[in-house]
Motif scaffolding. Structure first.
Motif, PDB file in Angstrom:
ATOM      1  N   VAL B  73       1.387   2.760   0.296  1.00 61.20           N
ATOM      2  CA  VAL B  73       0.777   1.433   0.339  1.00 61.20           C
ATOM      3  C   VAL B  73       1.243   0.723   1.613  1.00 61.20           C
ATOM      4  CG1 VAL B  73       0.594  -0.795  -0.823  1.00 61.20           C
ATOM      5  CG2 VAL B  73       0.707   1.316  -2.172  1.00 61.20           C
ATOM      6  N   PRO B  77       4.643  -2.632  -1.971  1.00 59.96           N
ATOM      7  CA  PRO B  77       3.961  -3.020  -3.202  1.00 59.96           C
ATOM      8  C   PRO B  77       3.618  -4.504  -3.341  1.00 59.96           C
ATOM      9  CG  PRO B  77       6.304  -2.663  -3.622  1.00 59.96           C
ATOM     10  CD  PRO B  77       6.054  -2.257  -2.205  1.00 59.96           C
ATOM     11  N   GLU B  78       4.272  -5.393  -2.600  1.00 57.82           N
ATOM     12  CA  GLU B  78       3.997  -6.806  -2.777  1.00 57.82           C
ATOM     13  C   GLU B  78       2.765  -7.219  -2.003  1.00 57.82           C
ATOM     14  OE1 GLU B  78       5.860  -7.735  -5.593  1.00 57.82           O
ATOM     15  OE2 GLU B  78       5.818  -9.633  -4.502  1.00 57.82           O
ATOM     16  N   ARG B  79       1.873  -7.989  -2.652  1.00 55.54           N
ATOM     17  CA  ARG B  79       0.686  -8.469  -1.963  1.00 55.54           C
ATOM     18  C   ARG B  79       1.055  -9.522  -0.931  1.00 55.54           C
ATOM     19  NH1 ARG B  79      -5.004  -8.212  -4.610  1.00 55.54           N
ATOM     20  NH2 ARG B  79      -4.789  -6.222  -5.635  1.00 55.54           N
ATOM     21  N   ALA B 168      -4.634   1.239   5.822  1.00 53.81           N
ATOM     22  CA  ALA B 168      -5.034   1.317   4.419  1.00 53.81           C
ATOM     23  C   ALA B 168      -6.467   1.809   4.254  1.00 53.81           C
ATOM     24  CB  ALA B 168      -4.899  -0.060   3.763  1.00 53.81           C
ATOM     25  N   CYS B 169      -7.278   1.670   5.292  1.00 53.33           N
ATOM     26  CA  CYS B 169      -8.710   1.980   5.160  1.00 53.33           C
ATOM     27  C   CYS B 169      -8.939   3.471   5.010  1.00 53.33           C
ATOM     28  CB  CYS B 169      -9.455   1.472   6.391  1.00 53.33           C
ATOM     29  SG  CYS B 169     -11.202   1.893   6.361  1.00 53.33           S
ATOM     30  N   THR B 217     -15.108  -0.851   1.700  1.00 55.73           N
ATOM     31  CA  THR B 217     -14.342  -0.403   0.531  1.00 55.73           C
ATOM     32  C   THR B 217     -13.393  -1.486   0.050  1.00 55.73           C
ATOM     33  OG1 THR B 217     -12.521   0.483   1.825  1.00 55.73           O
ATOM     34  CG2 THR B 217     -14.323   1.985   1.330  1.00 55.73           C
ATOM     35  N   GLY B 218     -13.015  -2.403   0.955  1.00 52.70           N
ATOM     36  CA  GLY B 218     -12.171  -3.520   0.545  1.00 52.70           C
ATOM     37  C   GLY B 218     -10.681  -3.227   0.486  1.00 52.70           C
ATOM     38  N   GLU B 219     -10.266  -2.006   0.865  1.00 54.33           N
ATOM     39  CA  GLU B 219      -8.828  -1.695   0.861  1.00 54.33           C
ATOM     40  C   GLU B 219      -8.073  -2.563   1.877  1.00 54.33           C
ATOM     41  OE1 GLU B 219      -7.121   0.485  -1.094  1.00 54.33           O
ATOM     42  OE2 GLU B 219      -8.935   1.010  -2.170  1.00 54.33           O
ATOM     43  N   VAL B 222      -7.002  -6.087   0.704  1.00 46.76           N
ATOM     44  CA  VAL B 222      -5.916  -6.055  -0.278  1.00 46.76           C
ATOM     45  C   VAL B 222      -4.589  -5.786   0.418  1.00 46.76           C
ATOM     46  CG1 VAL B 222      -5.159  -5.071  -2.460  1.00 46.76           C
ATOM     47  CG2 VAL B 222      -7.572  -5.071  -1.900  1.00 46.76           C
ATOM     48  N   LEU B 230     -12.405 -10.365   3.207  1.00 47.40           N
ATOM     49  CA  LEU B 230     -13.462  -9.423   3.578  1.00 47.40           C
ATOM     50  C   LEU B 230     -14.690 -10.151   4.142  1.00 47.40           C
ATOM     51  CD1 LEU B 230     -13.393  -6.394   3.339  1.00 47.40           C
ATOM     52  CD2 LEU B 230     -14.550  -6.562   1.148  1.00 47.40           C
TER      53      LEU B 230
END
Ligand code: SF4
Ligand code: FES
Lengths: 208, 252
Positions: B73, B77-79, B168-169, B217-219, B222, B230
Protein backbone atom coordinates in the motif's frame (compact mmCIF):
# COMPACT_ATOMS: atom_id res chain seq x y z
CA UNK A 1 -13.66 3.67 -25.13
CA UNK A 2 -16.38 5.95 -23.86
CA UNK A 3 -18.00 6.53 -27.24
CA UNK A 4 -17.90 2.95 -28.55
CA UNK A 5 -18.91 1.65 -25.12
CA UNK A 6 -21.80 4.11 -25.07
CA UNK A 7 -23.10 2.91 -28.43
CA UNK A 8 -22.95 -0.73 -27.33
CA UNK A 9 -24.59 0.22 -24.05
CA UNK A 10 -27.57 1.63 -25.96
CA UNK A 11 -27.80 -1.61 -27.91
CA UNK A 12 -27.74 -3.63 -24.68
CA UNK A 13 -30.62 -1.58 -23.28
CA UNK A 14 -32.64 -2.11 -26.47
CA UNK A 15 -31.80 -5.81 -26.49
CA UNK A 16 -32.99 -6.16 -22.91
CA UNK A 17 -36.26 -4.41 -23.67
CA UNK A 18 -36.81 -6.73 -26.66
CA UNK A 19 -36.07 -9.80 -24.55
CA UNK A 20 -38.72 -8.88 -22.04
CA UNK A 21 -41.35 -9.46 -24.70
CA UNK A 22 -40.87 -13.13 -23.88
CA UNK A 23 -43.03 -12.49 -20.84
CA UNK A 24 -45.95 -11.61 -23.12
CA UNK A 25 -46.01 -14.97 -24.82
CA UNK A 26 -44.74 -16.57 -28.02
CA UNK A 27 -46.59 -14.31 -30.47
CA UNK A 28 -45.23 -11.08 -29.05
CA UNK A 29 -41.70 -12.51 -28.84
CA UNK A 30 -41.63 -14.05 -32.31
CA UNK A 31 -43.03 -10.85 -33.76
CA UNK A 32 -40.19 -8.73 -32.34
CA UNK A 33 -37.48 -9.67 -34.90
CA UNK A 34 -39.90 -9.08 -37.74
CA UNK A 35 -40.71 -5.67 -36.33
CA UNK A 36 -36.98 -4.86 -36.01
CA UNK A 37 -36.32 -5.87 -39.58
CA UNK A 38 -39.21 -3.76 -40.75
CA UNK A 39 -37.82 -0.51 -39.31
CA UNK A 40 -37.28 1.97 -42.13
CA UNK A 41 -38.33 -0.67 -44.66
CA UNK A 42 -39.30 1.90 -47.26
CA UNK A 43 -35.86 3.41 -47.23
CA UNK A 44 -33.58 0.50 -46.34
CA UNK A 45 -35.55 -2.53 -47.43
CA UNK A 46 -36.65 -5.37 -45.13
CA UNK A 47 -33.84 -6.20 -42.70
CA UNK A 48 -31.78 -3.22 -43.82
CA UNK A 49 -31.89 -1.56 -40.41
CA UNK A 50 -30.71 -4.71 -38.68
CA UNK A 51 -27.74 -5.04 -41.00
CA UNK A 52 -26.73 -1.42 -40.54
CA UNK A 53 -26.93 -1.89 -36.75
CA UNK A 54 -24.86 -5.08 -36.98
CA UNK A 55 -22.10 -3.41 -38.97
CA UNK A 56 -22.09 -0.42 -36.64
CA UNK A 57 -21.93 -2.61 -33.54
CA UNK A 58 -19.18 -4.76 -34.98
CA UNK A 59 -17.17 -1.62 -35.71
CA UNK A 60 -17.75 -0.38 -32.15
CA UNK A 61 -16.73 -3.75 -30.75
CA UNK A 62 -13.50 -3.85 -32.73
CA UNK A 63 -12.56 -0.28 -31.78
CA UNK A 64 -13.49 -0.90 -28.14
CA UNK A 65 -11.33 -4.01 -27.99
CA UNK A 66 -8.46 -2.30 -29.77
CA UNK A 67 -8.50 0.54 -27.25
CA UNK A 68 -8.69 -1.96 -24.38
CA UNK A 69 -5.70 -3.90 -25.68
CA UNK A 70 -3.71 -0.69 -26.15
CA UNK A 71 -4.47 0.37 -22.56
CA UNK A 72 -3.53 -3.04 -21.20
CA UNK A 73 -0.25 -3.00 -23.11
CA UNK A 74 0.54 0.52 -21.93
CA UNK A 75 -0.18 -0.58 -18.36
CA UNK A 76 2.16 -3.57 -18.68
CA UNK A 77 4.88 -1.36 -20.15
CA UNK A 78 4.41 1.26 -17.43
CA UNK A 79 5.22 -1.24 -14.67
CA UNK A 80 7.83 -3.69 -15.96
CA UNK A 81 8.89 -4.78 -12.42
CA UNK A 82 5.94 -6.00 -10.39
CA UNK A 83 5.42 -5.50 -6.68
CA UNK A 84 6.56 -8.46 -4.60
CA UNK A 85 3.66 -7.88 -2.29
CA UNK A 86 0.46 -6.61 -3.84
CA UNK A 87 -1.94 -4.55 -1.83
CA UNK A 88 -5.68 -5.12 -1.59
CA UNK A 89 -8.08 -3.43 -4.02
CA UNK A 90 -8.92 -0.11 -2.42
CA UNK A 91 -10.57 1.59 -5.38
CA UNK A 92 -13.36 -0.21 -7.14
CA UNK A 93 -13.71 -3.95 -7.62
CA UNK A 94 -15.71 -3.46 -10.81
CA UNK A 95 -12.83 -1.44 -12.27
CA UNK A 96 -10.42 -4.28 -11.63
CA UNK A 97 -12.52 -6.82 -13.50
CA UNK A 98 -12.85 -4.78 -16.70
CA UNK A 99 -10.21 -6.62 -18.71
CA UNK A 100 -10.97 -10.24 -17.84
CA UNK A 101 -14.65 -9.37 -17.65
CA UNK A 102 -14.43 -8.04 -21.19
CA UNK A 103 -12.84 -11.30 -22.34
CA UNK A 104 -15.63 -13.33 -20.70
CA UNK A 105 -18.28 -11.16 -22.34
CA UNK A 106 -16.61 -11.48 -25.75
CA UNK A 107 -16.46 -15.28 -25.47
CA UNK A 108 -20.08 -15.41 -24.40
CA UNK A 109 -21.00 -13.18 -27.33
CA UNK A 110 -19.49 -15.67 -29.77
CA UNK A 111 -21.45 -18.52 -28.19
CA UNK A 112 -24.61 -16.43 -27.99
CA UNK A 113 -24.52 -15.58 -31.71
CA UNK A 114 -23.91 -19.22 -32.67
CA UNK A 115 -26.73 -20.24 -30.36
CA UNK A 116 -29.58 -17.84 -30.98
CA UNK A 117 -28.67 -15.83 -34.08
CA UNK A 118 -27.33 -18.65 -36.24
CA UNK A 119 -29.04 -21.46 -34.36
CA UNK A 120 -26.10 -23.88 -34.73
CA UNK A 121 -25.64 -24.60 -31.06
CA UNK A 122 -29.28 -24.40 -30.12
CA UNK A 123 -31.16 -27.54 -29.07
CA UNK A 124 -34.04 -26.52 -31.36
CA UNK A 125 -32.37 -24.10 -33.77
CA UNK A 126 -35.56 -23.05 -35.54
CA UNK A 127 -34.88 -19.47 -36.64
CA UNK A 128 -38.55 -18.83 -37.35
CA UNK A 129 -39.47 -19.53 -33.72
CA UNK A 130 -37.04 -17.73 -31.43
CA UNK A 131 -39.41 -18.33 -28.52
CA UNK A 132 -38.94 -22.09 -28.75
CA UNK A 133 -35.17 -21.72 -29.07
CA UNK A 134 -34.95 -19.56 -25.97
CA UNK A 135 -37.14 -21.71 -23.79
CA UNK A 136 -35.32 -24.86 -24.97
CA UNK A 137 -32.00 -23.25 -24.02
CA UNK A 138 -32.86 -22.39 -20.48
CA UNK A 139 -34.16 -25.84 -19.64
CA UNK A 140 -30.47 -26.85 -19.57
CA UNK A 141 -28.81 -25.80 -16.34
CA UNK A 142 -25.40 -25.25 -17.96
CA UNK A 143 -26.82 -22.80 -20.50
CA UNK A 144 -28.55 -20.89 -17.72
CA UNK A 145 -25.36 -20.89 -15.68
CA UNK A 146 -23.19 -19.60 -18.54
CA UNK A 147 -25.80 -16.97 -19.33
CA UNK A 148 -26.01 -15.84 -15.71
CA UNK A 149 -22.22 -15.57 -15.37
CA UNK A 150 -22.03 -13.53 -18.56
CA UNK A 151 -24.83 -11.19 -17.50
CA UNK A 152 -23.39 -10.57 -14.05
CA UNK A 153 -20.00 -9.87 -15.65
CA UNK A 154 -21.73 -7.48 -18.01
CA UNK A 155 -23.32 -5.80 -15.00
CA UNK A 156 -19.91 -5.20 -13.44
CA UNK A 157 -18.60 -3.98 -16.78
CA UNK A 158 -21.44 -1.48 -17.08
CA UNK A 159 -21.15 -0.40 -13.46
CA UNK A 160 -17.59 0.77 -14.02
CA UNK A 161 -17.85 1.51 -17.74
CA UNK A 162 -20.81 3.86 -17.54
CA UNK A 163 -19.33 5.89 -14.72
CA UNK A 164 -15.87 5.86 -16.23
CA UNK A 165 -17.20 7.05 -19.59
CA UNK A 166 -18.90 9.99 -17.91
CA UNK A 167 -15.68 10.76 -16.04
CA UNK A 168 -13.59 10.53 -19.23
CA UNK A 169 -15.96 12.85 -21.04
CA UNK A 170 -15.58 15.28 -18.16
CA UNK A 171 -19.18 15.09 -16.93
CA UNK A 172 -18.27 14.32 -13.36
CA UNK A 173 -17.38 16.69 -10.55
CA UNK A 174 -17.17 16.35 -6.78
CA UNK A 175 -20.86 16.99 -6.22
CA UNK A 176 -22.06 14.89 -9.13
CA UNK A 177 -19.57 12.06 -8.66
CA UNK A 178 -21.53 10.20 -6.02
CA UNK A 179 -24.79 10.60 -7.91
CA UNK A 180 -23.22 9.39 -11.15
CA UNK A 181 -21.75 6.34 -9.40
CA UNK A 182 -25.17 5.62 -7.93
CA UNK A 183 -26.80 5.91 -11.33
CA UNK A 184 -24.20 3.60 -12.89
CA UNK A 185 -24.83 1.02 -10.17
CA UNK A 186 -28.60 1.34 -10.51
CA UNK A 187 -28.49 0.98 -14.28
CA UNK A 188 -26.18 -2.05 -14.02
CA UNK A 189 -28.51 -3.75 -11.54
CA UNK A 190 -31.57 -3.01 -13.70
CA UNK A 191 -29.87 -4.41 -16.78
CA UNK A 192 -28.86 -7.57 -14.92
CA UNK A 193 -32.38 -7.97 -13.60
CA UNK A 194 -33.90 -7.38 -17.04
CA UNK A 195 -31.72 -9.99 -18.73
CA UNK A 196 -31.94 -12.54 -15.95
CA UNK A 197 -35.73 -12.28 -15.91
CA UNK A 198 -35.80 -14.43 -19.05
CA UNK A 199 -33.99 -17.60 -17.86
CA UNK A 200 -35.54 -17.39 -14.42
CA UNK A 201 -39.04 -17.10 -15.75
CA UNK A 202 -38.34 -20.20 -17.85
CA UNK A 203 -36.92 -22.00 -14.81
CA UNK A 204 -39.83 -21.10 -12.59
CA UNK A 205 -42.31 -22.09 -15.27
CA UNK A 206 -43.64 -18.58 -15.72
CA UNK A 207 -42.69 -18.82 -19.38
CA UNK A 208 -43.30 -22.22 -20.98
CA UNK B 1 7.41 -3.93 19.66
CA UNK B 2 9.41 -6.37 17.64
CA UNK B 3 9.00 -6.28 13.87
CA UNK B 4 10.43 -8.09 10.90
CA UNK B 5 11.13 -5.72 8.02
CA UNK B 6 11.40 -7.22 4.58
CA UNK B 7 13.14 -4.46 2.65
CA UNK B 8 13.94 -4.12 -1.05
CA UNK B 9 17.71 -3.78 -1.40
CA UNK B 10 19.13 -2.75 -4.74
CA UNK B 11 22.69 -1.45 -4.98
CA UNK B 12 22.19 0.69 -8.07
CA UNK B 13 19.94 1.48 -11.05
CA UNK B 14 21.20 -1.41 -13.13
CA UNK B 15 21.73 -3.95 -10.36
CA UNK B 16 19.31 -6.73 -9.51
CA UNK B 17 17.42 -6.18 -6.31
CA UNK B 18 15.91 -8.52 -3.71
CA UNK B 19 13.99 -8.47 -0.46
CA UNK B 20 16.14 -8.77 2.68
CA UNK B 21 14.79 -9.53 6.18
CA UNK B 22 15.78 -7.42 9.19
CA UNK B 23 14.58 -8.05 12.72
CA UNK B 24 14.05 -4.78 14.59
CA UNK B 25 13.55 -4.86 18.38
CA UNK B 26 12.50 -2.02 20.63
CA UNK B 27 10.24 -0.29 18.14
CA UNK B 28 8.35 2.36 20.08
CA UNK B 29 4.73 2.95 19.03
CA UNK B 30 5.47 6.67 19.06
CA UNK B 31 8.18 6.44 16.41
CA UNK B 32 7.41 7.47 12.89
CA UNK B 33 8.03 4.95 10.15
CA UNK B 34 11.14 6.81 9.04
CA UNK B 35 12.49 7.04 12.59
CA UNK B 36 12.20 3.30 12.81
CA UNK B 37 14.25 3.02 9.60
CA UNK B 38 16.77 5.48 11.09
CA UNK B 39 17.20 3.21 14.10
CA UNK B 40 17.73 0.22 11.86
CA UNK B 41 20.19 2.17 9.69
CA UNK B 42 22.24 3.22 12.73
CA UNK B 43 22.57 -0.39 13.67
CA UNK B 44 23.53 -1.37 10.12
CA UNK B 45 26.21 1.34 10.05
CA UNK B 46 27.60 0.13 13.41
CA UNK B 47 27.74 -3.36 12.02
CA UNK B 48 29.63 -2.09 9.00
CA UNK B 49 26.77 -2.79 6.59
CA UNK B 50 25.35 -0.53 3.92
CA UNK B 51 22.39 1.47 5.36
CA UNK B 52 19.03 1.36 3.59
CA UNK B 53 18.70 4.31 1.22
CA UNK B 54 15.35 6.12 1.36
CA UNK B 55 14.20 9.61 0.41
CA UNK B 56 12.96 12.13 2.94
CA UNK B 57 13.22 15.82 3.65
CA UNK B 58 10.60 17.70 5.65
CA UNK B 59 9.28 14.79 7.71
CA UNK B 60 6.11 16.75 8.24
CA UNK B 61 4.07 15.60 5.26
CA UNK B 62 4.57 18.59 2.98
CA UNK B 63 7.55 17.96 0.71
CA UNK B 64 6.56 14.74 -1.02
CA UNK B 65 9.98 13.06 -0.85
CA UNK B 66 9.23 10.13 1.41
CA UNK B 67 7.03 7.66 -0.44
CA UNK B 68 7.43 3.91 -0.23
CA UNK B 69 5.24 0.88 -0.66
CA UNK B 70 4.39 -0.58 2.78
CA UNK B 71 2.78 -4.02 2.62
CA UNK B 72 1.66 -3.29 -0.92
CA UNK B 73 0.00 0.00 0.00
CA UNK B 74 1.47 3.37 -0.99
CA UNK B 75 2.46 5.33 2.15
CA UNK B 76 1.15 2.49 4.32
CA UNK B 77 -2.16 1.66 5.92
CA UNK B 78 -3.29 5.08 7.16
CA UNK B 79 -5.41 7.15 4.79
CA UNK B 80 -4.27 10.66 3.85
CA UNK B 81 -0.92 10.15 5.58
CA UNK B 82 2.59 10.32 4.16
CA UNK B 83 5.17 7.73 5.20
CA UNK B 84 6.97 10.26 7.41
CA UNK B 85 3.73 10.98 9.27
CA UNK B 86 2.86 7.31 9.72
CA UNK B 87 3.38 6.14 13.29
CA UNK B 88 4.37 2.70 14.42
CA UNK B 89 1.30 2.40 16.64
CA UNK B 90 -0.56 1.35 13.50
CA UNK B 91 1.46 -1.87 13.47
CA UNK B 92 1.33 -4.77 15.89
CA UNK B 93 4.07 -6.64 17.69
CA UNK B 94 5.41 -9.46 15.53
CA UNK B 95 4.23 -7.97 12.21
CA UNK B 96 6.16 -8.64 9.03
CA UNK B 97 6.34 -5.42 7.04
CA UNK B 98 7.26 -5.55 3.36
CA UNK B 99 8.84 -2.31 2.12
CA UNK B 100 9.36 -1.69 -1.58
CA UNK B 101 10.11 1.33 -3.75
CA UNK B 102 7.48 2.84 -6.09
CA UNK B 103 7.44 0.66 -9.16
CA UNK B 104 6.92 2.36 -12.51
CA UNK B 105 8.98 2.59 -15.65
CA UNK B 106 8.75 6.37 -15.39
CA UNK B 107 10.23 6.23 -11.85
CA UNK B 108 13.43 4.17 -12.16
CA UNK B 109 14.98 2.92 -8.92
CA UNK B 110 18.21 4.72 -8.06
CA UNK B 111 19.06 2.72 -4.96
CA UNK B 112 17.05 0.60 -2.48
CA UNK B 113 13.88 2.60 -1.86
CA UNK B 114 14.91 5.75 -3.73
CA UNK B 115 13.35 6.37 -7.14
CA UNK B 116 13.85 9.16 -9.65
CA UNK B 117 10.60 11.12 -9.90
CA UNK B 118 12.06 13.47 -12.52
CA UNK B 119 9.27 12.46 -14.92
CA UNK B 120 6.91 14.63 -12.85
CA UNK B 121 9.20 17.60 -13.50
CA UNK B 122 8.94 16.95 -17.24
CA UNK B 123 5.13 17.12 -16.95
CA UNK B 124 5.38 20.41 -15.04
CA UNK B 125 7.75 21.83 -17.65
CA UNK B 126 5.17 21.03 -20.32
CA UNK B 127 2.55 23.38 -18.86
CA UNK B 128 2.56 23.63 -15.09
CA UNK B 129 3.24 27.36 -15.02
CA UNK B 130 1.51 30.70 -15.53
CA UNK B 131 2.61 33.83 -17.33
CA UNK B 132 3.12 36.68 -14.89
CA UNK B 133 4.78 40.08 -15.19
CA UNK B 134 8.04 40.28 -13.33
CA UNK B 135 9.10 43.31 -11.34
CA UNK B 136 7.43 44.55 -8.19
CA UNK B 137 5.04 42.13 -6.54
CA UNK B 138 1.36 42.88 -7.35
CA UNK B 139 -1.09 43.61 -4.54
CA UNK B 140 -2.40 40.35 -3.14
CA UNK B 141 -6.02 41.35 -3.73
CA UNK B 142 -5.51 42.97 -7.15
CA UNK B 143 -7.23 40.09 -8.97
CA UNK B 144 -10.48 38.93 -7.38
CA UNK B 145 -10.90 35.16 -7.20
CA UNK B 146 -14.34 33.66 -6.48
CA UNK B 147 -14.18 31.88 -3.13
CA UNK B 148 -15.40 28.46 -4.38
CA UNK B 149 -12.78 28.50 -7.16
CA UNK B 150 -10.10 29.51 -4.69
CA UNK B 151 -11.07 26.62 -2.41
CA UNK B 152 -11.00 24.06 -5.24
CA UNK B 153 -7.72 25.39 -6.55
CA UNK B 154 -6.25 25.24 -3.06
CA UNK B 155 -7.41 21.66 -2.61
CA UNK B 156 -5.63 20.69 -5.84
CA UNK B 157 -2.56 22.77 -4.94
CA UNK B 158 -2.07 20.53 -1.91
CA UNK B 159 -0.50 17.90 -4.20
CA UNK B 160 3.07 17.38 -3.02
CA UNK B 161 4.24 15.42 -6.06
CA UNK B 162 5.01 12.33 -4.00
CA UNK B 163 4.13 9.85 -6.75
CA UNK B 164 1.90 7.59 -4.65
CA UNK B 165 -0.84 7.91 -7.27
CA UNK B 166 1.43 6.37 -9.90
CA UNK B 167 2.69 3.72 -7.50
CA UNK B 168 -0.83 2.67 -6.53
CA UNK B 169 -2.34 2.76 -10.02
CA UNK B 170 -2.76 -0.69 -11.62
CA UNK B 171 -2.07 1.05 -14.94
CA UNK B 172 0.96 2.98 -13.68
CA UNK B 173 -0.74 6.20 -14.74
CA UNK B 174 0.18 9.65 -13.47
CA UNK B 175 -3.12 11.31 -14.28
CA UNK B 176 -4.01 12.31 -10.71
CA UNK B 177 -0.80 14.31 -10.34
CA UNK B 178 -1.21 15.86 -13.80
CA UNK B 179 -4.84 16.68 -13.10
CA UNK B 180 -4.04 18.19 -9.71
CA UNK B 181 -1.62 20.63 -11.32
CA UNK B 182 -3.94 21.45 -14.22
CA UNK B 183 -6.88 21.98 -11.82
CA UNK B 184 -4.86 24.15 -9.47
CA UNK B 185 -3.79 26.54 -12.23
CA UNK B 186 -6.78 26.18 -14.54
CA UNK B 187 -9.28 27.36 -11.92
CA UNK B 188 -7.52 30.61 -11.10
CA UNK B 189 -7.75 33.79 -13.20
CA UNK B 190 -3.96 33.91 -13.39
CA UNK B 191 -3.95 30.50 -15.07
CA UNK B 192 -6.52 31.27 -17.78
CA UNK B 193 -4.20 32.32 -20.66
CA UNK B 194 -2.59 28.86 -20.80
CA UNK B 195 -5.57 26.88 -19.55
CA UNK B 196 -6.24 24.80 -22.66
CA UNK B 197 -2.71 24.54 -24.01
CA UNK B 198 -1.62 23.52 -20.50
CA UNK B 199 -4.16 20.70 -20.36
CA UNK B 200 -3.26 19.40 -23.83
CA UNK B 201 0.50 19.68 -23.42
CA UNK B 202 0.70 18.23 -19.92
CA UNK B 203 -1.31 15.19 -20.99
CA UNK B 204 0.86 14.80 -24.10
CA UNK B 205 4.01 14.96 -21.95
CA UNK B 206 2.49 12.48 -19.49
CA UNK B 207 1.71 10.02 -22.27
CA UNK B 208 5.16 10.36 -23.81
CA UNK B 209 6.87 9.59 -20.48
CA UNK B 210 6.07 5.86 -20.14
CA UNK B 211 3.15 6.40 -17.76
CA UNK B 212 0.14 4.16 -18.35
CA UNK B 213 -3.32 5.31 -19.43
CA UNK B 214 -6.02 6.21 -16.90
CA UNK B 215 -9.02 3.86 -16.65
CA UNK B 216 -10.61 5.57 -13.64
CA UNK B 217 -9.92 2.70 -11.24
CA UNK B 218 -9.75 5.19 -8.38
CA UNK B 219 -6.77 3.59 -6.60
CA UNK B 220 -4.84 6.86 -6.89
CA UNK B 221 -7.28 9.02 -4.95
CA UNK B 222 -7.41 6.46 -2.12
CA UNK B 223 -3.62 6.33 -1.92
CA UNK B 224 -3.07 10.08 -2.19
CA UNK B 225 -1.78 11.46 1.13
CA UNK B 226 -3.24 14.86 0.29
CA UNK B 227 -6.72 13.69 -0.64
CA UNK B 228 -6.63 14.95 -4.24
CA UNK B 229 -10.06 13.90 -5.54
CA UNK B 230 -10.71 11.88 -8.67
CA UNK B 231 -12.87 14.71 -9.98
CA UNK B 232 -9.67 16.63 -10.85
CA UNK B 233 -9.14 14.08 -13.63
CA UNK B 234 -12.63 14.81 -14.97
CA UNK B 235 -11.78 18.53 -14.93
CA UNK B 236 -8.60 17.90 -16.88
CA UNK B 237 -10.47 15.66 -19.34
CA UNK B 238 -13.07 18.37 -19.81
CA UNK B 239 -10.41 20.93 -20.75
CA UNK B 240 -8.61 18.51 -23.07
CA UNK B 241 -11.89 17.56 -24.76
CA UNK B 242 -12.88 21.19 -25.14
CA UNK B 243 -9.48 22.01 -26.65
CA UNK B 244 -9.65 19.07 -29.07
CA UNK B 245 -13.18 19.86 -30.19
CA UNK B 246 -13.02 23.65 -30.43
CA UNK B 247 -9.28 24.19 -30.88
CA UNK B 248 -9.29 26.42 -27.79
CA UNK B 249 -5.56 25.84 -27.40
CA UNK B 250 -4.75 27.12 -30.89
CA UNK B 251 -4.20 30.83 -31.68
CA UNK B 252 -7.48 32.59 -32.48
S1 SF4 C 1 -1.80 13.59 -6.51
FE1 SF4 C 1 -1.52 12.88 -4.40
S2 SF4 C 1 -0.47 10.91 -4.64
FE2 SF4 C 1 -0.22 12.00 -6.58
S3 SF4 C 1 1.70 13.09 -6.42
FE3 SF4 C 1 0.10 14.52 -5.75
S4 SF4 C 1 0.02 14.24 -3.52
FE4 SF4 C 1 1.14 12.48 -4.31
S1 FES D 1 9.49 13.67 4.21
FE1 FES D 1 8.44 15.40 3.38
S2 FES D 1 6.48 14.53 2.99
FE2 FES D 1 7.46 12.94 4.05
Amino acid sequence: MAVTGGAMFLFVVGHMAGNLKVLFGPEAFNEHPRWLRGIGEGLLGYGGFVWIARVGLLLCLVLHMTAAIQLARRAAAARPARYQRRGPVRGSYAARTMRWGGVIIALFLVYHLMDLTAGWLNPVGDLEHPYRNVTADFRHWYVTLAYTVAIVTLGFHIRHGLWSALQSLGASNARRQRVLKGIALGVAVLICAGFLAVPFSVLTGLVK
Amino acid sequence: MRLTLRVWRQAGPDEDGRLVDYAVDDVSPDMSFLEMLDVLNERLIMEGEEPIAFDHDCREGICGMCGMMINGVAHGPERATTTCQLHMRHFADGDVVVIEPWRARAFPVIKDLVVDRGAFDRIIEAGGYITAPTGSAPDAHAIPVPKPDADKAFEAAACIGCGACVAACPNGSGMLFTAAKATHLGLLPQGQPERYSRAVEMVAAHDALDFGGCTNTGECAVACPKGIPLESIARLNRDVLRATVTGAHEPR
